[in-house]
Design a protein around this motif. Structure first.
Motif, mmCIF file in Angstrom:
data_model
loop_
_atom_site.group_PDB
_atom_site.id
_atom_site.type_symbol
_atom_site.label_atom_id
_atom_site.label_comp_id
_atom_site.label_asym_id
_atom_site.label_seq_id
_atom_site.Cartn_x
_atom_site.Cartn_y
_atom_site.Cartn_z
ATOM 1 N N ILE A 165 -27.626 20.920 36.960
ATOM 2 C CA ILE A 165 -26.405 20.343 37.517
ATOM 3 C C ILE A 165 -26.488 20.439 39.034
ATOM 4 C CG2 ILE A 165 -23.883 20.468 37.602
ATOM 5 C CD1 ILE A 165 -24.005 22.005 34.941
ATOM 6 N N THR A 166 -26.318 19.323 39.701
ATOM 7 C CA THR A 166 -26.332 19.309 41.156
ATOM 8 C C THR A 166 -24.967 18.865 41.676
ATOM 9 O OG1 THR A 166 -27.168 17.032 41.237
ATOM 10 C CG2 THR A 166 -28.804 18.810 41.248
ATOM 11 N N GLY A 167 -24.674 19.236 42.891
ATOM 12 C CA GLY A 167 -23.402 18.847 43.496
ATOM 13 C C GLY A 167 -23.075 19.743 44.665
ATOM 14 N N GLU A 168 -22.240 19.252 45.537
ATOM 15 C CA GLU A 168 -21.853 20.013 46.707
ATOM 16 C C GLU A 168 -21.049 21.252 46.309
ATOM 17 O OE1 GLU A 168 -19.750 17.467 49.373
ATOM 18 O OE2 GLU A 168 -21.362 15.988 49.500
ATOM 19 N N SER A 169 -20.939 22.178 47.229
ATOM 20 C CA SER A 169 -20.151 23.386 46.986
ATOM 21 C C SER A 169 -18.707 23.013 46.667
ATOM 22 C CB SER A 169 -20.185 24.290 48.217
ATOM 23 O OG SER A 169 -21.500 24.694 48.501
ATOM 24 N N GLY A 170 -18.161 23.660 45.639
ATOM 25 C CA GLY A 170 -16.754 23.470 45.312
ATOM 26 C C GLY A 170 -16.450 22.283 44.429
ATOM 27 N N THR A 171 -17.463 21.604 43.894
ATOM 28 C CA THR A 171 -17.206 20.415 43.071
ATOM 29 C C THR A 171 -16.913 20.744 41.606
ATOM 30 O OG1 THR A 171 -19.599 20.165 42.838
ATOM 31 C CG2 THR A 171 -18.515 18.793 44.493
ATOM 32 N N GLY A 172 -17.216 21.973 41.180
ATOM 33 C CA GLY A 172 -16.922 22.351 39.791
ATOM 34 C C GLY A 172 -18.137 22.365 38.894
ATOM 35 N N LYS A 173 -19.292 22.765 39.423
ATOM 36 C CA LYS A 173 -20.523 22.754 38.618
ATOM 37 C C LYS A 173 -20.449 23.732 37.441
ATOM 38 C CE LYS A 173 -23.085 23.482 42.308
ATOM 39 N NZ LYS A 173 -22.079 23.271 43.396
ATOM 40 N N GLU A 174 -19.827 24.881 37.666
ATOM 41 C CA GLU A 174 -19.723 25.842 36.562
ATOM 42 C C GLU A 174 -18.780 25.337 35.479
ATOM 43 O OE1 GLU A 174 -19.154 30.630 35.710
ATOM 44 O OE2 GLU A 174 -19.149 29.876 37.764
ATOM 45 N N LEU A 175 -17.732 24.619 35.857
ATOM 46 C CA LEU A 175 -16.836 24.024 34.856
ATOM 47 C C LEU A 175 -17.585 23.021 33.993
ATOM 48 C CD1 LEU A 175 -13.505 23.399 36.805
ATOM 49 C CD2 LEU A 175 -14.025 25.223 35.176
ATOM 50 N N VAL A 176 -18.499 22.283 34.604
ATOM 51 C CA VAL A 176 -19.317 21.329 33.844
ATOM 52 C C VAL A 176 -20.178 22.078 32.836
ATOM 53 C CG1 VAL A 176 -21.192 19.643 34.006
ATOM 54 C CG2 VAL A 176 -19.304 19.574 35.645
ATOM 55 N N ARG A 299 -39.471 21.042 34.458
ATOM 56 C CA ARG A 299 -39.060 21.648 33.190
ATOM 57 C C ARG A 299 -37.558 21.911 33.212
ATOM 58 N NH1 ARG A 299 -38.196 22.156 28.717
ATOM 59 N NH2 ARG A 299 -39.065 23.598 27.171
ATOM 60 N N LEU A 300 -37.081 22.351 34.354
ATOM 61 C CA LEU A 300 -35.669 22.681 34.490
ATOM 62 C C LEU A 300 -34.794 21.434 34.439
ATOM 63 C CD1 LEU A 300 -33.611 24.962 35.175
ATOM 64 C CD2 LEU A 300 -34.013 24.416 37.577
ATOM 65 N N ALA A 301 -35.262 20.358 35.069
ATOM 66 C CA ALA A 301 -34.458 19.140 35.207
ATOM 67 C C ALA A 301 -34.765 18.130 34.109
ATOM 68 C CB ALA A 301 -34.682 18.519 36.577
ATOM 69 N N THR A 302 -34.985 18.617 32.882
ATOM 70 C CA THR A 302 -35.190 17.704 31.759
ATOM 71 C C THR A 302 -34.006 16.748 31.630
ATOM 72 O OG1 THR A 302 -36.452 19.427 30.606
ATOM 73 C CG2 THR A 302 -35.663 17.563 29.285
ATOM 74 N N ILE A 303 -32.815 17.298 31.782
ATOM 75 C CA ILE A 303 -31.581 16.507 31.855
ATOM 76 C C ILE A 303 -30.918 16.840 33.192
ATOM 77 C CG2 ILE A 303 -29.341 16.004 30.801
ATOM 78 C CD1 ILE A 303 -30.484 17.026 28.148
ATOM 79 N N GLN A 304 -30.423 15.838 33.878
ATOM 80 C CA GLN A 304 -29.793 16.054 35.183
ATOM 81 C C GLN A 304 -28.381 15.479 35.184
ATOM 82 O OE1 GLN A 304 -32.261 14.417 38.302
ATOM 83 N NE2 GLN A 304 -34.140 15.219 37.395
ATOM 84 N N ILE A 305 -27.471 16.231 35.741
ATOM 85 C CA ILE A 305 -26.091 15.769 35.920
ATOM 86 C C ILE A 305 -25.686 16.023 37.363
ATOM 87 C CG2 ILE A 305 -23.671 16.208 35.358
ATOM 88 C CD1 ILE A 305 -24.430 16.699 32.512
ATOM 89 N N SER A 306 -25.172 14.998 38.008
ATOM 90 C CA SER A 306 -24.698 15.127 39.386
ATOM 91 C C SER A 306 -23.173 15.088 39.385
ATOM 92 C CB SER A 306 -25.251 13.990 40.249
ATOM 93 O OG SER A 306 -24.763 14.078 41.561
ATOM 94 N N VAL A 307 -22.559 16.137 39.927
ATOM 95 C CA VAL A 307 -21.094 16.214 39.989
ATOM 96 C C VAL A 307 -20.634 15.565 41.288
ATOM 97 C CG1 VAL A 307 -19.097 17.732 39.869
ATOM 98 C CG2 VAL A 307 -21.227 18.389 38.727
ATOM 99 N N PRO A 308 -19.749 14.567 41.216
ATOM 100 C CA PRO A 308 -19.365 13.844 42.440
ATOM 101 C C PRO A 308 -18.505 14.690 43.366
ATOM 102 C CG PRO A 308 -18.006 13.136 40.601
ATOM 103 C CD PRO A 308 -19.053 14.041 40.027
ATOM 104 N N PRO A 309 -18.660 14.537 44.676
ATOM 105 C CA PRO A 309 -17.757 15.205 45.618
ATOM 106 C C PRO A 309 -16.361 14.604 45.512
ATOM 107 C CG PRO A 309 -19.180 13.672 46.783
ATOM 108 C CD PRO A 309 -19.675 13.710 45.375
#
Length: 466
Positions: A165-176, A299-309
């Protein structure tokens, strides 16, 4: 000839799909309701079905199980009013894909082509996965950006492959990460979260892999690491971009074999876990970084999700602000007036949703009004609201801003203004240094003139950069 069924009560949408499917060589039937669609499915077979969620009479999700009784055709679900629960419910019912409206024609065409090409090979008795409750979702939003995120979460929850999961700080990556786990087949087992930035290199390996008795001075008893604790469930590693190279090698080996060695152990242990990792470092920067292994990345990025700012889905700010207000205030009828909502939607939010939440809570705490207006918001964010003369030199502009803020803080008798000012400046300096170094904490610490461990401690204390 390939046959398709489009179930939607909007003529323009039906015409669009008819045109697309015609160009793909498909014969298309159209139904304006789920009931009419079910009649057609009982009468003939279809190679692909396109189904809207909001329909007159029976809704699309309710119709899916009935469609499955008569047809194993891939069902593509679409909606303009979905949320995370809608996306997950569609996938649970066996949807081939989930399309938020409005959609891009190229993407729709690609989905239709995949559905048609895989129709013949589709298993005859595909079953929905077992998942936990959906009642605890904390991700909200009706914007197209959030609809796409909900779709990605719903699709990712079907698999056990590693996910980044990628995204800027504070976007809610842990919630995802929490939402993916909650809607996955592993939901009855633990989700174990570790914030890697809080661990020194000395502690990192022991925390993740565990250790045996006598593995190091003071190891009087064995300890199970978080990889062992996550057995059967999900392991969430935040700030994965900060891990040292030697640790990446060991974690890569664990991902590929399921085996790991606790510190001090001579024989391996096994753990069946799904790894979800997160980083605020852009993917291209992470891939090219000297301190991040390419094989580990792939290996880590087999699936990628980008959380929008937040700036990319500002239309969700009214709903988010009201939610934060209700969570903080015991009076559920408190609300923002129209001018306050407009003001909130105009802010830049470099700290994203976390910053919005802090603004709302600060305003709600400072104001006793039932209806919260702009005055309470600007008072809560007075430092950020100070306007600087564009021609001013940076240091003099900073001094002028500080003077204005100090005058306001003292006049308003704000509590602990010296501490507040120090924390604000420190947080902004850290954020600027991390941005300048693309999230590299060692380089950011050097810019700030402090040790990396000191920076780590400040990040933990201020909850910045997570």
């Amino acid at each position: 000839m390939t046959t398709a069924l489009v179930i939607d009560d909007e003529p323009a949408i039906c015409a669009c799909f008819e045109s697309l499917l015609r160009d793909m060589g498909c014969d298309t039937c159209v139904a304006a309701s789920a009931e009419d669609g079910l009649k057609l499915v009982r009468q003939q077979s279809f190679d692909v079905i396109v189904l809207d969620v909001r329909l007159p009479g029976m809704d699309g999700l309710a119709a899916m199980s009935m469609l499955r009784e008569y047809s194993q055709a891939p069902v593509i679900v679409m909606t303009a009013h979905g949320n995370l629960s809608t996306a997950v419910a569609a996938v649970q019912e066996g949807a081939f894909d989930y399309l938020p409206k409005p959609f891009e024609l190229d993407h729709v065409t690609s989905v239709l082509q995949r559905a048609i090409s895989e129709s013949a090979a589709r298993p005859p008795s595909a079953s929905a996965m077992a998942v936990g409750t959906t009642g605890g979702d904390q991700l909200v939003g009706n914007s197209l950006a959030m609809q796409h995120l909900f779709r990605q979460i719903a699709m990712a929850a079907q698999h056990s492959a590693p996910l980044l999961i990628t995204g800027e700080s504070g976007t809610g990556k842990e919630l995802v990460a929490q939402a993916i786990h909650r809607h996955s087949a592993r939901s009855n087992n633990p989700l174990v979260a570790v914030h890697l930035a809080s661990l020194s290199e000395a502690l990192l390996e022991r925390e993740l892999f565990g250790h045996t008795v006598g593995a190091f001075t003071g190891a009087d008893s064995a300890s199970a690491g978080v990889i062992n604790q996550a057995n059967g469930g999900t392991l969430f590693l935040d700030e994965i971009g900060e891990t040292p190279l030697h640790f990446q090698v060991k974690l890569l080996r664990t991902l590929e074999s399921g085996e790991f060695y606790p510190v001090g152990a001579s024989s391996p242990q096994n753990s069946d876990f799904r790894l979800i990792a997160a980083t605020n470092v852009p993917l291209d920067v992470l891939r090219s970084a000297d301190h991040f292994r390419q094989d580990f990345f792939f290996r880590l990025a087999t699936i990628q999700i980008s959380v929008p700012p937040l700036r990319e889905h500002a239309e969700d700010i009214p709903e988010l602000a009201q939610r934060f207000l209700q969570l903080h205030s015991p009076d559920e009828s408190r609300h923002f007036d129209a001018e306050a909502i407009s003001w909130l939607q105009q802010q830049p939010y470099p700290g994203n949703i976390r910053e919005l939440r802090n603004i709302v809570i600060s305003a709600a705490t400072a104001s006793s009004e039932h209806t919260i207006g702009v005055a309470a918001l600007t008072a809560a964010t007075s430092a950020a609201a100070v306007s600087l003369p564009p021609s001013a030199e940076p240091q003099s502009a900073f001094q002028q801003a500080a003077r204005q803020w100090a005058t306001h803080a003292i006049a308003q008798k704000q509590p602990n203004p010296l501490q507040t000012a120090s924390e604000i400046v420190e947080a902004e300096l850290i954020t600027a240094a991390l941005k300048e170094t693309n999230g590299n904490r060692s380089a950011a610490a050097q810019l700030l003139g402090i040790h990396r461990e000191t920076l780590r401690d400040k990040l933990l204390k201020q909850n910045v950069g997570g």
